[in-house]
Scaffold this motif. Structure first.
Motif, PDB file in Angstrom:
ATOM      1  N   ALA A   1       0.831  -1.212   0.000  1.00 38.20           N
ATOM      2  CA  ALA A   1       0.000   0.000   0.000  1.00 38.20           C
ATOM      3  C   ALA A   1       0.862   1.257   0.000  1.00 38.20           C
ATOM      4  O   ALA A   1       0.510   2.266  -0.624  1.00 38.20           O
ATOM      5  CB  ALA A   1      -0.929  -0.016   1.208  1.00 38.20           C
ATOM      6  N   LYS A   2       2.009   1.196   0.687  1.00 38.76           N
ATOM      7  CA  LYS A   2       2.922   2.337   0.697  1.00 38.76           C
ATOM      8  C   LYS A   2       3.659   2.478  -0.634  1.00 38.76           C
ATOM      9  O   LYS A   2       3.939   3.580  -1.098  1.00 38.76           O
ATOM     10  CB  LYS A   2       3.940   2.181   1.839  1.00 38.76           C
ATOM     11  N   LEU A   3       3.980   1.344  -1.237  1.00 36.87           N
ATOM     12  CA  LEU A   3       4.781   1.354  -2.456  1.00 36.87           C
ATOM     13  C   LEU A   3       3.992   1.828  -3.669  1.00 36.87           C
ATOM     14  O   LEU A   3       4.513   2.575  -4.516  1.00 36.87           O
ATOM     15  CB  LEU A   3       5.327  -0.057  -2.707  1.00 36.87           C
TER      16      LEU A   3
ATOM     17  N   GLU B   1       6.247   4.989 -10.719  1.00 40.03           N
ATOM     18  CA  GLU B   1       6.063   5.822 -11.907  1.00 40.03           C
ATOM     19  C   GLU B   1       4.811   5.367 -12.652  1.00 40.03           C
ATOM     20  O   GLU B   1       4.459   4.183 -12.637  1.00 40.03           O
ATOM     21  CB  GLU B   1       7.268   5.690 -12.836  1.00 40.03           C
ATOM     22  N   PRO B   2       4.133   6.285 -13.342  1.00 41.31           N
ATOM     23  CA  PRO B   2       2.915   5.909 -14.082  1.00 41.31           C
ATOM     24  C   PRO B   2       3.127   4.757 -15.064  1.00 41.31           C
ATOM     25  O   PRO B   2       2.244   3.933 -15.251  1.00 41.31           O
ATOM     26  CB  PRO B   2       2.540   7.200 -14.810  1.00 41.31           C
TER      27      PRO B   2
ATOM     28  N   ASN C   1       2.845   1.843 -12.693  1.00 39.43           N
ATOM     29  CA  ASN C   1       1.588   1.816 -11.936  1.00 39.43           C
ATOM     30  C   ASN C   1       0.399   1.484 -12.840  1.00 39.43           C
ATOM     31  O   ASN C   1      -0.462   0.666 -12.489  1.00 39.43           O
ATOM     32  CB  ASN C   1       1.382   3.175 -11.258  1.00 39.43           C
ATOM     33  N   LYS C   2       0.346   2.108 -14.002  1.00 42.19           N
ATOM     34  CA  LYS C   2      -0.813   1.909 -14.880  1.00 42.19           C
ATOM     35  C   LYS C   2      -0.968   0.467 -15.369  1.00 42.19           C
ATOM     36  O   LYS C   2      -2.085  -0.063 -15.391  1.00 42.19           O
ATOM     37  CB  LYS C   2      -0.744   2.881 -16.055  1.00 42.19           C
ATOM     38  N   PRO C   3       0.118  -0.220 -15.765  1.00 42.17           N
ATOM     39  CA  PRO C   3      -0.054  -1.632 -16.132  1.00 42.17           C
ATOM     40  C   PRO C   3      -0.638  -2.484 -15.010  1.00 42.17           C
ATOM     41  O   PRO C   3      -1.392  -3.428 -15.289  1.00 42.17           O
ATOM     42  CB  PRO C   3       1.368  -2.077 -16.486  1.00 42.17           C
TER      43      PRO C   3
ATOM     44  N   ASN D   1       9.460  -2.349 -10.589  1.00 41.89           N
ATOM     45  CA  ASN D   1      10.134  -1.444 -11.533  1.00 41.89           C
ATOM     46  C   ASN D   1      11.194  -2.192 -12.335  1.00 41.89           C
ATOM     47  O   ASN D   1      11.352  -1.977 -13.544  1.00 41.89           O
ATOM     48  CB  ASN D   1      10.813  -0.297 -10.784  1.00 41.89           C
ATOM     49  N   GLY D   2      11.925  -3.062 -11.624  1.00 39.21           N
ATOM     50  CA  GLY D   2      12.979  -3.827 -12.279  1.00 39.21           C
ATOM     51  C   GLY D   2      12.436  -4.722 -13.380  1.00 39.21           C
ATOM     52  O   GLY D   2      13.013  -4.804 -14.479  1.00 39.21           O
TER      53      GLY D   2
END
Length: 798
Positions: free
Chosen positions: A119-121, A126-127, A130-132, A405-406
C-alpha cells in the motif's frame, strides 16, 4: 430378495453414473474455449491471441493498456485460483478457506506486513509501472465478472467466491518472493538450538567450511576501489505454507556463453530456477507484443503482469538466488510491568501494537490476535510461552523495494546499461541475474539489499542495544558483477559469490555446496564451442560431482573393512563400477544415497538429540555442510559415538557401520540387487493442494507421479530431503535456452503446463517430456507464432 437386490444394484449403478457426471461437471468448471472471441470493457482496440501446441498465449495488442488488460484476463483464465491462493498467503487469510488449522500460519504471515508495504509502495511508482498494474487488475476483474457461475473447480470444492483483484495484490507477490527465498528464518532457529546443545568445536563443523568452497560466481570481479530460540509456532507455520505453495528461488542455475564459445557465433543463454514442485507450477508462460514498443516472452508469476525471466528483441536475462542472509534475529528483554515495552539502550521503548481479526471457515466469530513489533520488526514469540524468550526479526523485505520497476525495466531493456538500471530495483529479492544481448555481450550482476551488520548474522543477537542494528546497506554500485569476461562465459548455481579478499561485506553463510557449479563449468570447458543442443544436454545432466568426490573415499575405507559378506561385496562392486550418473535404472545411486543418510544419522544423532537431528535434516542444506567437512578431512570429533563411552569410534568405523546397515536394509526390503533401482524409490510427485486429499485426487485426477533421475546435487535436480522417503520435493520450475542469433531457435519447458484446470489439455501436458529430458520450441517471430498456432482468439471492446 433377489428382486430387492437387483433394485438396490440398479440404484447404486445409477448413483455411480450420476456421481461421475457430477464430478466431471465440477472438474470442467471454468474450462475455457481458446478459440472463442471475447468482448472486454475498457479495451481501445482489437487484441489477437494465438495459443501454440502447449497453450502458451502470444498476445498482440496495439497499446500497453490493452496488452495488460488482456494479460490479466488470460492469467485469470488459466490460473485464477492459484492467484487467489497466493494473494491469501500474502494477506494471512488462509483460514478463511482451509479452516482453523491454519490460524497460526495466518498470524505468522500477518507479522510480515506485506500488504502494508504494498500500500505504501503503490503511489510511489512511476505511471509507466503503476498503470499496467491497474490495467492488469481490470482484466482479472472482467474475467471474474464474466465467469461468476463458472469458476475453477477449487472455488466450488471449497465453496467460496474470489474477491476483486487490486493493483496492490500484484505488489504483494514481491513480498511473497522475498520471504520464500529468505534463508535466515529457515536455518537460524535450528542452528541456535543446536548451539545450546553441543560444544563450540562440534558447532563449528556444522557451519560451511569456506576453505572448501572456492568456486566463485564473480571470479573476475575486481573493483577499482572497494569500500571497505524462535518458538515452535514459526516452524510449524513455515511447514504449513510450504505444503500449500512452493518455495521460490531457493536454488537455480544460469549460464551464458559468448559468441566465441558458441557454434552460432552469437551468445546462447540458459536458466532454470529451482523451487518446490507443485501443481499448478509457480510459473506460467506468456509472450507479449505491442508493435514497435514491446516484444517480450518468458515466465510470469500468476498475479503480476510482467515477464520475470525471459527475453525481448534485444536482451535475455535469468536468475539464481544469491542465498543472501537477509534477516537477523534479536532476543528481546520485555518490561515485566508492561509487556508492550522492550529494553533498548538503557530505556524502555514502546512497541507498535496491531490487533488482528482472523476469520475462520466454519466458525461464527473471528479469532482475535495481538501482534507486537519493535523498531526492527515483528516479535515472533508467543507471549504465553513463558519458557521462550521473545525474539524479533529484522528482515530486508519490510523496507521499500522496487522489483516491480525492475521487471518493467528488464522487459523494455535494450542493452547492458538499461539492464543494470532495472536491476537496481531488486532489493528484497537478491539474485545473480545473468545477461546476454544480440550485440554479442554477456554479463552477470548481483542484486539485493546487503545489510551492513555485525557479522556473522546466523546467531541470535542481543536486542537491548543498537550495537547489532544494521548500519545501512551496501550501495548497488559496489555489488559484484562481470561483463564480457575473457573466459567467454558466465555462470552461477547458488555457489559462493565472490572472493572475500575482493569484497569485504558479509553476504551469507548459506551458499549451496559447489557440486552443481563445478559440473556446469566442467561441461562449459569440455568443448571449444557449444550449441543449443549442448545446452539442453547440460540442462538435463545427472552426473554427480558429489559422488566423484565421495565415492573414492567410500571405496578406500571399504577396502580396509574386514569380514564383508557376499551381499556387501556385491554392493562394493556395484559402487566401483558406477559411472556416478543418477539414472532411473541404476542401482548404485540407491546404495550411495542410503549409505550417506545412514552415515549422517550415525555421526550426528547422538550429539544432536532427536529433535535437533530432525530439524537439521528437514532442510536441504544443513547436514550437507557437516558431511562435506567430515569427508574432506576423513575424520571429525563427530565420529565418536558418545553413547559408547568405553570406545572411541573413527571415521572408518562409522563408514563401515553405515555401509553394512545399508546393505542389510536394502536386501531385507528388495531381496536381490537386481530388484533395486534408483527410479523405483525416487519419484517426482507433483501434487495439487487439494490433491493432498486422496479422495479429491481420485475424483479429479489432480496429481502426477513419475520415476525420476538425478538428485539434489546434479545440474538437473530432482531434489530429496535428508530423511524420509526419496521422493523429489524440489527441482527445476522451468527451463529455457535462448539463442540470440535467432530467437525462434530458443527452447523452453515447464514441469506442469499452462493451465491449472485438471480438465484442460494443457494441465500437466509437459510433465512427461520434462522428466524425459525434452525441451519445446519457443517461437518468437509473428510468422513462426502464426504458423504453429493451435488456437486463435480475438479480444475487442465491449
Amino acid at each position: 430378495m433377489k428382486k430387492f437386490l437387483k433394485i438396490i444394484a440398479v440404484i447404486l449403478v445409477l448413483s455411480a453414473i450420476g456421481g461421475y457426471f457430477v464430478v466431471q461437471n465440477i472438474k470442467k468448471s471454468g474450462l475455457p474455449d481458446y478459440a472463442k472471441d471475447i468482448k472486454i470493457a475498457g479495451l481501445t482496440d482489437k487484441v489477437t491471441v494465438y495459443r501454440d501446441q502447449n497453450g502458451i498465449p502470444h498476445i498482440y495488442a496495439q497499446n500497453e493498456r490493452d496488452l495488460y488488460i488482456v494479460t490479466g484476463y488470460l492469467q485469470a483464465q488459466d490460473r485464477l485460483w492459484q492467484m487467489d491462493l497466493l494473494r491469501r498467503v500474502t494477506q494471512g487469510r488462509l483460514s478463511e478457506i482451509f479452516g482453523k488449522k491454519l490460524v497460526d500460519t495466518d498470524v505468522t504471515l500477518r507479522k510480515l506486513r506485506i500488504p502494508d508495504n504494498s500500500a505504501k509502495l503503490l503511489p510511489t511508482l512511476e505511471p509507466k509501472v503503476n498503470k499496467p498494474l491497474q490495467y492488469f487488475a481490470e482484466g482479472v476483474n472482467q474475467y471474474i465478472k464474466d465467469h461468476q457461475d463458472d469458476l475453477g473447480f477449487e472455488f466450488k470444492v471449497l465453496d467460496y467466491q474470489p474477491e476483486s483483484w487490486k493493483p496492490e495484490h500484484s505488489l504483494n507477490l514481491v513480498g511473497y518472493m522475498a520471504w520464500n527465498l529468505e534463508l535466515g528464518y529457515k536455518l537460524e532457529a535450528t542452528y541456535n538450538a543446536i548451539k545450546n546443545k553441543v560444544d563450540e568445536a562440534h558447532f563449528k563443523e556444522l557451519l560451511p567450511d569456506f576453505e572448501l568452497q572456492n568456486d566463485f560466481v564473480y571470479r573476475d570481479f575486481n573493483p577499482d576501489a572497494q569500500k571497505l530460540t524462535i518458538d515452535t509456532t514459526l516452524v510449524a507455520s513455515l511447514v504449513s505454507i510450504n505444503q500449500i505453495t512452493p518455495d521460490i528461488f531457493t536454488g537455480s542455475n544460469n549460464w551464458a556463453v559468448a559468441g566465441k564459445k558458441s557454434t552460432t557465433g552469437k551468445p546462447i543463454f540458459s536458466n532454470d530456477m529451482h523451487l518446490g514442485l507443485n501443481i499448478p507450477g509457480i510459473w506460467s508462460r506468456m509472450h507479449q507484443n505491442v508493435e514497435g514498443k514491446l516484444n517480450v516472452t518468458g515466465v510470469v508469476l500468476p498475479g503480476e503482469p510482467f515477464i520475470v525471466a525471459g527475453h525481448n528483441d534485444h536482451i535475455a536475462w535469468g536468475m539464481t538466488n544469491v542465498m543472501l542472509d537477509g534477516s537477523d534475529f534479536y532476543t528481546e528483554t520485555i518490561n515485566p510491568d508492561n509487556k508492550a515495552q522492550y529494553q533498548f539502550n538503557g530505556n524502555w521503548k514502546d512497541m507498535l501494537i496491531k490487533k488482528e481479526k482472523i476469520f475462520v471457515k466454519g466458525e461464527e466469530n473471528p479469532v482475535e490476535k495481538t501482534l507486537y513489533f519493535t523498531h526492527r520488526g515483528p516479535i515472533f514469540t508467543n507471549f504465553n510461552q513463558t519458557d521462550v524468550k521473545p525474539v524479533s526479526m529484522h528482515w530486508i523485505g519490510n523496507e521499500p523495494s522496487y522489483e516491480i520497476n525492475g521487471l518493467y525495466g528488464f522487459n523494455h531493456a535494450k542493452n547492458w546499461e538499461d539492464f543494470r538500471k532495472a536491476a537496481r530495483g531488486f532489493k528484497s529479492v537478491s539474485q545473480n541475474i545473468a545477461y546476454v544481448d544480440i550485440q554479442g555481450n554477456i554479463g552477470i550482476q548481483m542484486t539485493g539489499r546487503l545489510p551492513k551488520r555485525v557479522a556473522p548474522g546466523y546467531l541470535f543477537l542481543p536486542g537491548n542495544t543498537d550495537k547489532y542494528d544494521w548500519k545501512g546497506y551496501v550501495p548497488f554500485d559496489s555489488l559484484p558483477f562481470e561483463y564480457n569476461p575473457a573466459r567467454g562465459f558466465v555462470s552461477s548455481a547458488n555457489n559462493r559469490s565472490v572472493d572475500p579478499k575482493k569484497f569485504k561485506y558479509y553476504i551469507t553463510e548459506w551458499y549451496d555446496l559447489p557440486y552443481r557449479i563445478k559440473r556446469i563449468r566442467q561441461m562449459l570447458n569440455a568443448k571449444e564451442k557449444l550449441s543449443v543442443e549442448d545446452f539442453r544436454q547440460m540442462d538435463y545432466d545427472h552426473h554427480s560431482i558429489q559422488a566423484d568426490e565421495m565415492k573414492p573415499i567410500y571405496l578406500k575405507h571399504l577396502a580396509l573393512a574386514k569380514n564383508l559378506n557376499e551381499q556387501e561385496k556385491k554392493a562394493v562392486k556395484i559402487l566401483k563400477n558406477w559411472d556416478n550418473v543418477y539414472t532411473e535404472k541404476a542401482v548404485a545411486p540407491l546404495i550411495f544415497e542410503q549409505m550417506y543418510r545412514n552415515m549422517t544419522k550415525n555421526i550426528s544423532l547422538d550429539e544432536l538429540g532427536v529433535n535437533n537431528y530432525k530439524n537439521l535434516n528437514n532442510m536441504l542444506l544443513s547436514s550437507e555442510y557437516l558431511m562435506n567437512h567430515i569427508f574432506a578431512h576423513e575424520g571429525s570429533i563427530w565420529c565418536d559415538d558418545i553413547s559408547t563411552p568405553d570406545k572411541k569410534e573413527t571415521f572408518q568405523d562409522m563408514l563401515v557401520k553405515s555401509f553394512k546397515e545399508t546393505v542389510k536394509q536394502l536386501t531385507s526390503k528388495y531381496g536381490s540387487f537386481k530388484n533395486m533401482s534408483w527410479g523405483s524409490v525416487h519419484h517426482l510427485k507433483l501434487q495439487h493442494p487439494i490433491g493432498k486429499i486422496k479422495l479429491m485426487d481420485w475424483a479429479f485426477d489432480l496429481n502426477r507421479t513419475y520415476e525420476a533421475p538425478g538428485n539434489s546435487n546434479t545440474v538437473n535436480p530432482f531434489s530429496i530431503k535428508a530423511k524420509g522417503d526419496f521422493n523429489s520435493v524440489f527441482g527445476s520450475s522451468e527451463k529455457h535456452i535462448f539463442s540470440t542469433v535467432n530467437w525462434d531457435k530458443s527452447k523452453s519447458i515447464l514441469p506442469t503446463g499452462i493451465s491449472g484446470n485438471p480438465a484442460s489439455e494443457f494441465y500437466c501436458n509437459q510433465t512427461e517430456k520434462y522428466v524425459k529430458g525434452e525441451v519445446l520450441p519457443d517461437y518468437f517471430s509473428r510468422k513462426a507464432v502464426e504458423k504453429n498456432a493451435l488456437y486463435k482468439m480475438t479480444f475487442s471492446k465491449q
